[in-house]
Design an enzyme around this catalytic site. Sequence first.
Site, mmCIF file in Angstrom:
data_model
loop_
_atom_site.group_PDB
_atom_site.id
_atom_site.type_symbol
_atom_site.label_atom_id
_atom_site.label_comp_id
_atom_site.label_asym_id
_atom_site.label_seq_id
_atom_site.Cartn_x
_atom_site.Cartn_y
_atom_site.Cartn_z
ATOM 1 N N ARG A 136 0.817 -1.213 0.000
ATOM 2 C CA ARG A 136 0.000 0.000 0.000
ATOM 3 C C ARG A 136 0.856 1.271 0.000
ATOM 4 N NH1 ARG A 136 -3.894 -0.169 2.328
ATOM 5 N NH2 ARG A 136 -3.981 2.004 2.974
ATOM 6 N N CYS B 141 -6.125 -4.302 4.011
ATOM 7 C CA CYS B 141 -4.965 -5.124 4.370
ATOM 8 C C CYS B 141 -5.329 -5.793 5.699
ATOM 9 C CB CYS B 141 -3.702 -4.281 4.443
ATOM 10 S SG CYS B 141 -3.269 -3.691 6.052
ATOM 11 N N ARG C 185 9.060 -8.706 4.337
ATOM 12 C CA ARG C 185 8.673 -7.380 3.853
ATOM 13 C C ARG C 185 9.370 -6.290 4.647
ATOM 14 N NH1 ARG C 185 2.491 -6.257 2.823
ATOM 15 N NH2 ARG C 185 3.570 -4.311 2.431
HETATM 16 C C1 EPZ Z 1 2.341 4.142 8.232
HETATM 17 O O1 EPZ Z 1 1.183 3.626 7.599
HETATM 18 C C2 EPZ Z 1 3.348 2.997 8.307
HETATM 19 N N1 EPZ Z 1 3.694 2.557 6.958
HETATM 20 C C3 EPZ Z 1 2.754 1.835 9.094
HETATM 21 O O2 EPZ Z 1 3.760 0.840 9.221
HETATM 22 C C4 EPZ Z 1 2.401 2.338 10.502
HETATM 23 O O3 EPZ Z 1 1.767 1.295 11.217
HETATM 24 C C5 EPZ Z 1 1.452 3.530 10.389
HETATM 25 O O4 EPZ Z 1 2.040 4.571 9.572
HETATM 26 C C6 EPZ Z 1 1.138 4.150 11.751
HETATM 27 O O5 EPZ Z 1 2.326 4.522 12.378
HETATM 28 C C7 EPZ Z 1 4.605 3.291 6.253
HETATM 29 O O6 EPZ Z 1 5.119 4.295 6.711
HETATM 30 C C8 EPZ Z 1 4.949 2.772 4.897
HETATM 31 P P1 EPZ Z 1 -1.510 6.232 8.837
HETATM 32 P P2 EPZ Z 1 0.034 4.658 7.089
HETATM 33 O O7 EPZ Z 1 -1.988 6.925 7.622
HETATM 34 O O8 EPZ Z 1 0.630 5.927 6.700
HETATM 35 C C9 EPZ Z 1 -6.260 6.169 9.170
HETATM 36 C C10 EPZ Z 1 4.635 -1.324 9.213
HETATM 37 O O9 EPZ Z 1 4.398 -2.268 9.951
HETATM 38 N N2 EPZ Z 1 -6.255 6.836 7.857
HETATM 39 O O10 EPZ Z 1 -0.627 6.958 9.795
HETATM 40 O O11 EPZ Z 1 -0.813 3.908 6.111
HETATM 41 C C11 EPZ Z 1 -5.685 4.766 9.112
HETATM 42 O O12 EPZ Z 1 -6.688 3.831 8.729
HETATM 43 C C12 EPZ Z 1 3.521 -0.469 8.664
HETATM 44 O O13 EPZ Z 1 5.804 -0.947 8.883
HETATM 45 C C13 EPZ Z 1 -7.464 7.205 7.274
HETATM 46 O O14 EPZ Z 1 -8.536 6.973 7.820
HETATM 47 O O15 EPZ Z 1 -0.804 4.862 8.425
HETATM 48 C C14 EPZ Z 1 -5.188 4.555 10.515
HETATM 49 O O16 EPZ Z 1 -6.284 4.166 11.329
HETATM 50 C C15 EPZ Z 1 2.149 -1.044 9.027
HETATM 51 N N3 EPZ Z 1 -7.449 7.834 6.064
HETATM 52 C C16 EPZ Z 1 -4.704 5.943 10.939
HETATM 53 O O17 EPZ Z 1 -5.332 6.867 10.039
HETATM 54 C C17 EPZ Z 1 -6.275 8.116 5.413
HETATM 55 O O18 EPZ Z 1 -6.306 8.705 4.318
HETATM 56 C C18 EPZ Z 1 -3.210 6.150 10.846
HETATM 57 O O19 EPZ Z 1 -2.793 5.659 9.595
HETATM 58 C C19 EPZ Z 1 -5.054 7.723 6.008
HETATM 59 C C20 EPZ Z 1 -5.070 7.093 7.240
#
Ligand code: EPZ
Length: 442
Positions: free
Chosen positions: A95, A119, A401
């Site tokens: 993603r 996911c 990964r």
């Molecule tokens: C990043 O994911 C990391 N991945 C994740 O690491 C990590 O768990 C996560 O941040 C939280 O720290 C990368 O950096 C590549 P978010 P990201 O947007 O950016 C909601 C690992 O294990 N949200 O900070 O996708 C979302 O559903 C991975 O290395 C929306 O609703 O996470 C979540 O509940 C797993 N709409 C919260 O915000 C959006 O448009 C935080 O997600 C975006 C996010």
Amino acid sequence: MDKMIIEGGIPLIGEVQVSGSKNAALPIIASSIMFDDAGNEIFNVPDLEDIKTIKKLLISLGAEIKESGETDKVIINTSNINNYEAPYDLVKTMRASVLVLGPLLAKYKRARVSLPGGCAIGARPIDFHLNALKLLGANIVVDHGYVEAFTEQLRGATINFPIPSVTGTENVVMAASLAEGTTVINNAAREPEIDDLILALNTGGADIKRIEPSVIVVNGVKKLNKLSHRVLPDRIEAGTFMVASAITRGDITIKDINIGHLKAVIDKLSEAGAKIVINSQSSLRIKGSKVIKSVDVATAPYPDFPTDMQAQMMALMTISSGLCVISENVFENRFMHVAELMRLGANVKVRNNFAIVKGVKRLSGAEVMATDLRASASLVLAGLASFDGYTAVSRIYHLDRGYEKMEKKLANLGAVISRVSEAESSNINEFAEKDINYGKGM
Ligand code: EPZ
């Protein structure tokens, strides 16, 4: 599909070198799309499946990528990019591919990026990304599972994130860096990987400042020259090895880390009884304690306890001395490791986003299945702690990964661990009888 076979109960002792951060390398590699130089160079890039995926994606866009003699250096030329589409078959496997959206829009004013889909750990929509890019002047249509985006010119705007989003903040920082005018990002995520991306962009000519912990200001510039950056250490890999020491009552020195990025993890493991000595800003020594105290854990955005360490901490708590509550407050479905930990003898009850963990005296080896990246790390850690019998963790492509040479690093610390093909280890007991030498020739 490979399996990891582990004989537990052995204290891990020695030194481990942490690799570059996956979650910093991914946006920085994506940002190379915006740089004009033909020789963009990124150092300390970890050798991971997710890194291979984003390289494949950039090559599909028309970039040329060279690995240099040193294993962790990547040289990227994006001056001949002639395709602006991130296809479903790549995005569905990772993603974070959505991180090319901001750079393509900024540089080429167009992008067609597949929606990532769900996911294991949650729905993980990208609405915050899209709403922010619209405010910057992108026309966005979501159709047939794809985000179609184009713009005459991106213009600075004020972006207010409803909740902090790591890759959402990164996409906006990248798009805004070549927009006309100034962008203010409020409720920006505070993860250190974002500041590493900002440092990489500024070194290449961008003008970006984090003026308050949750506020980033981007003054758009006309162009970016050369990307040349060393990726910061992976704080989640560091935290995972810290738990490896605590859960095996070992004694591990962890090197090439950034102590300042590990405060919440250091505090929590100290609270659980681990003895932690800070050797320098880039090294610590952690010794596991005989009695592991049960401590409550609540995940939250940085600088609080990271959701990416929740599964690993739960593994430790399964053999703690009492009862604790682990609350997952970032993702809606990040307890997939619970059922598998219970196969190893753990006592965990899940209620909504709370897991109640009652420590048991010892875990016992079994066959378990990885479901996502950090769940797979949790199962390996529990396997290292299991006192009798072998643990076989299947579907360890999840582990690959995000962890570079995990079994080699663990074997160097004295772990009895081996990666085998599915066929080789159809039955764990047969496998064990063969008494295959572990860890040799890793
Ligand atoms: C990043 O994911 C990391 N991945 C994740 O690491 C990590 O768990 C996560 O941040 C939280 O720290 C990368 O950096 C590549 P978010 P990201 O947007 O950016 C909601 C690992 O294990 N949200 O900070 O996708 C979302 O559903 C991975 O290395 C929306 O609703 O996470 C979540 O509940 C797993 N709409 C919260 O915000 C959006 O448009 C935080 O997600 C975006 C996010």
